[in-house]
Scaffold this motif. Sequence first.
Motif, mmCIF file in Angstrom:
data_model
loop_
_atom_site.group_PDB
_atom_site.id
_atom_site.type_symbol
_atom_site.label_atom_id
_atom_site.label_comp_id
_atom_site.label_asym_id
_atom_site.label_seq_id
_atom_site.Cartn_x
_atom_site.Cartn_y
_atom_site.Cartn_z
ATOM 1 N N ASN A 100 0.911 -1.159 -0.168
ATOM 2 C CA ASN A 100 -0.127 0.165 0.032
ATOM 3 C C ASN A 100 0.817 1.320 0.087
ATOM 4 O O ASN A 100 0.725 2.087 -0.689
ATOM 5 C CB ASN A 100 -0.800 0.034 1.276
ATOM 6 C CG ASN A 100 -1.753 1.136 1.301
ATOM 7 O OD1 ASN A 100 -2.797 1.468 0.654
ATOM 8 N ND2 ASN A 100 -1.434 2.197 2.446
ATOM 9 N N GLU A 101 2.015 1.340 0.749
ATOM 10 C CA GLU A 101 2.876 2.646 0.847
ATOM 11 C C GLU A 101 3.456 2.716 -0.258
ATOM 12 O O GLU A 101 3.604 3.738 -0.978
ATOM 13 C CB GLU A 101 3.789 2.198 2.000
ATOM 14 C CG GLU A 101 4.796 3.370 2.029
ATOM 15 C CD GLU A 101 5.812 3.129 3.153
ATOM 16 O OE1 GLU A 101 6.874 4.032 3.299
ATOM 17 O OE2 GLU A 101 5.595 2.454 3.991
ATOM 18 N N ILE B 222 9.418 11.649 1.739
ATOM 19 C CA ILE B 222 9.616 10.018 1.886
ATOM 20 C C ILE B 222 8.567 9.614 2.897
ATOM 21 O O ILE B 222 7.703 10.269 3.334
ATOM 22 C CB ILE B 222 10.942 9.482 2.369
ATOM 23 C CG1 ILE B 222 11.105 10.239 3.853
ATOM 24 C CG2 ILE B 222 12.022 10.015 1.335
ATOM 25 C CD1 ILE B 222 12.352 9.335 4.400
ATOM 26 N N ASP B 223 8.529 8.156 2.996
ATOM 27 C CA ASP B 223 7.552 7.519 3.882
ATOM 28 C C ASP B 223 5.931 7.906 3.387
ATOM 29 O O ASP B 223 5.466 8.844 4.096
ATOM 30 C CB ASP B 223 7.874 7.933 5.303
ATOM 31 C CG ASP B 223 6.970 7.058 6.419
ATOM 32 O OD1 ASP B 223 6.018 6.354 6.046
ATOM 33 O OD2 ASP B 223 7.510 7.059 7.564
ATOM 34 N N PHE B 224 5.345 7.189 2.756
ATOM 35 C CA PHE B 224 3.964 7.316 2.360
ATOM 36 C C PHE B 224 3.068 6.191 2.837
ATOM 37 O O PHE B 224 2.062 6.133 2.263
ATOM 38 C CB PHE B 224 3.975 7.327 0.581
ATOM 39 C CG PHE B 224 4.889 8.233 -0.055
ATOM 40 C CD1 PHE B 224 4.495 9.609 -0.201
ATOM 41 C CD2 PHE B 224 6.309 7.972 -0.251
ATOM 42 C CE1 PHE B 224 5.355 10.378 -0.627
ATOM 43 C CE2 PHE B 224 7.085 8.856 -0.776
ATOM 44 C CZ PHE B 224 6.779 10.324 -1.272
ATOM 45 N N GLY B 225 3.217 5.685 4.097
ATOM 46 C CA GLY B 225 2.242 4.970 4.714
ATOM 47 C C GLY B 225 1.034 5.674 5.280
ATOM 48 O O GLY B 225 0.073 4.825 5.279
ATOM 49 N N MET B 226 1.281 6.851 5.663
ATOM 50 C CA MET B 226 0.234 7.725 6.209
ATOM 51 C C MET B 226 -0.338 8.818 5.161
ATOM 52 O O MET B 226 0.360 9.798 5.074
ATOM 53 C CB MET B 226 0.274 8.282 7.653
ATOM 54 C CG MET B 226 -1.009 8.687 8.153
ATOM 55 S SD MET B 226 -0.550 9.446 9.702
ATOM 56 C CE MET B 226 -0.118 8.278 10.406
ATOM 57 N N MET B 227 -1.237 8.588 4.331
ATOM 58 C CA MET B 227 -1.768 9.447 3.309
ATOM 59 C C MET B 227 -3.265 9.890 3.528
ATOM 60 O O MET B 227 -3.861 8.990 4.171
ATOM 61 C CB MET B 227 -1.496 8.785 1.897
ATOM 62 C CG MET B 227 -0.044 8.477 1.520
ATOM 63 S SD MET B 227 1.170 10.032 1.553
ATOM 64 C CE MET B 227 0.568 10.761 -0.065
ATOM 65 N N GLY B 228 -3.732 10.987 3.115
ATOM 66 C CA GLY B 228 -4.892 11.479 3.326
ATOM 67 C C GLY B 228 -5.608 11.739 2.011
ATOM 68 O O GLY B 228 -4.703 12.210 0.837
ATOM 69 N N GLU B 229 -6.912 11.677 1.953
ATOM 70 C CA GLU B 229 -7.747 11.883 0.651
ATOM 71 C C GLU B 229 -8.784 13.139 1.070
ATOM 72 O O GLU B 229 -9.366 13.056 2.076
ATOM 73 C CB GLU B 229 -8.271 10.736 -0.008
ATOM 74 C CG GLU B 229 -7.191 9.868 -0.603
ATOM 75 C CD GLU B 229 -7.684 8.969 -1.633
ATOM 76 O OE1 GLU B 229 -8.418 9.309 -2.527
ATOM 77 O OE2 GLU B 229 -7.842 7.676 -1.332
ATOM 78 N N ILE B 230 -9.119 13.964 0.103
ATOM 79 C CA ILE B 230 -9.956 14.651 0.113
ATOM 80 C C ILE B 230 -11.096 14.395 -0.749
ATOM 81 O O ILE B 230 -11.172 14.632 -1.831
ATOM 82 C CB ILE B 230 -9.640 16.215 -0.040
ATOM 83 C CG1 ILE B 230 -8.635 16.537 0.816
ATOM 84 C CG2 ILE B 230 -10.686 17.289 0.284
ATOM 85 C CD1 ILE B 230 -8.880 16.686 2.323
ATOM 86 N N PRO B 231 -12.183 13.697 -0.313
ATOM 87 C CA PRO B 231 -13.095 13.045 -1.358
ATOM 88 C C PRO B 231 -14.015 14.380 -1.770
ATOM 89 O O PRO B 231 -13.866 15.408 -1.152
ATOM 90 C CB PRO B 231 -13.994 12.056 -0.484
ATOM 91 C CG PRO B 231 -13.727 12.331 0.770
ATOM 92 C CD PRO B 231 -12.240 12.925 0.751
ATOM 93 N N ASP B 232 -14.799 14.038 -2.954
ATOM 94 C CA ASP B 232 -15.675 15.155 -3.249
ATOM 95 C C ASP B 232 -16.909 15.685 -2.292
ATOM 96 O O ASP B 232 -16.852 17.146 -2.170
ATOM 97 C CB ASP B 232 -16.512 14.548 -4.602
ATOM 98 C CG ASP B 232 -15.713 14.376 -5.803
ATOM 99 O OD1 ASP B 232 -14.408 15.083 -5.578
ATOM 100 O OD2 ASP B 232 -16.019 13.713 -6.731
#
Length: 568
Positions: free
Chosen positions: A213-214, A325-335
């Motif tokens: 996933n990362e 670096i380190d993309f284990g914790m990512m956020g999304e802004i859904p519509d």
Amino acid sequence: MSPTAKSLRNRYRRILRFAALHLVQVWWFELFLPRIGLARLAAVGRARRMRRLAQRFHRLAVDLGGLMIKVGQFLSSRLDVLPPEITKELEGLQDEVSPVDFAEIRAAAEEELEVPLERAYASVDPEPLAAASLGQAHRAVASAEDAEVAGFDAAVVKIQRPGIGEIVDVDLAALRRVSRWLSRIKLVSNRVDAPALVEEFATTSMEEIDYLNEAANAERFVANFDGDPRVSAPEVMWERTTRRVLTLQDVTAIKINDVPRLKAAGIDPTAVATEFANVMFDQIFVHGFFHADPHPGNIFVTPTSSGRELPAEAGASPGWHLTFIDFGMMGEIPDTLRDGLRRVFIAAASRDGKGLVDAIQEVGVLLPSADTAELERAMTQLFARFGGMGFAELKEVDPREFRDFAKEFGDLVRSLPFQLPENFLLMLRTVSLISGVCSTLDSRFNLWDAIEPYAEQLIRDQGRPAVQDAARQVATTVTTALRLPGRLSDVVGRIEDGRIAVRTPDLDRRTAALERVGRRLVSAVLFTGLLVTGTLLRSEDDVIGSVIMAASLIPLLHAVFPSRRGRI
């Protein structure tokens, strides 16, 4: 070494024992004492109790490792459901633990890759580059074959700690049980959906321990900034990447907060602060996919002479770029969240307190049980104080005035059933980290300057929905007017049916006499209960246990010597 079944059971019991003892303490001071008319006694030393609770959890998390450190970091950001004494104490909880012996790491990597480490890589440095509760990183040199395919040979390999999967499962099982306990306490369940909060944390945690996933997040991040000379990220060596082993290009450079090294390299820290803020807000407001853990250890400033120079109008010094670096914790802004944020901006711009509360509800910040009347009044006061100011004026306001306002309404916010959606929470946490990093680089940095263009663009880009908002507001007003006669009729009906209670002084006096008798009967039982509770807590905290045992004298005296006050 992988944990044994016995050690996992002991871990599970230790977490539950800690939770049970402190839930008893919180129940006693926050629920029971106020219920028997001793709210003022319960309030004495509340801040100190909260800090000590957080300190004990801090020690437990560092001792246990695993997900418990993540739990502390997660709780430190939950300003919506926890008092500041707890969140402040947990802010410093770092995901740094003692490294695992390299022999164990080697065995775990070889089991996952299904080849000896010498065949997987040309070399691996046995000294860890970083050690965390879930895994640790080592520098490595890729084999000639892998380097030819990947296009790089200097690598960093992240390897999960042996047995971390079982530890995560045990920690989540314990947290789910604690959340069920909390859901049975009305004071808690009215304010926060504890099981949902744990599931939200569980989802994030399971994603973080899945290195596939990362790796996918890293590639998506790179694609979003394709052709943008301001940003780079490590490439993934997929040939040596699995769920438990992640091999990335080694891109370490100058840490973004290392001001002396930046200056030594001829890089202006103020320009770095401005560009970092712009890049982060591009992720949030433009891409809708953002790095949710941009602390200084995850951001480098990379000097370059390879032509990756920023154009002059970009506002940054040429010859460097930002490396994430380190993309284990990512956020999304859904519509849906983006639309909700737009409504928040529009309501704030028009100084509409009710509209702002409605927009907050659409975002999902308030639970359905929320009584929004007090919040609407608070928002009206907010707009009365600051509503006439633009961004340029707001940034000139004395920060102490903002702090006074936040303190004034902090208790109100925590009394309401707020529960920030995960992505909204991650966004707020990210903005806080952005502000902290930029302030380190430039003491005069002002977050208003950075965010203002995005707020304005968000409203401009959504012109059509704004018209729909106006139409919806008109429709709401008309609907309310049409329903008004029916509501008045309903009120009259309730009065006729006797469903609206009316207090009378005579009735109050009679019921008070009955209540006094009931309290005396309960007090005799409470005396024994307090002694037992105090005895239990003394094993964990001698002072608190002794205080509770001493407090048992209060119901004892009440039962033996009834109050003469109020007798007829």
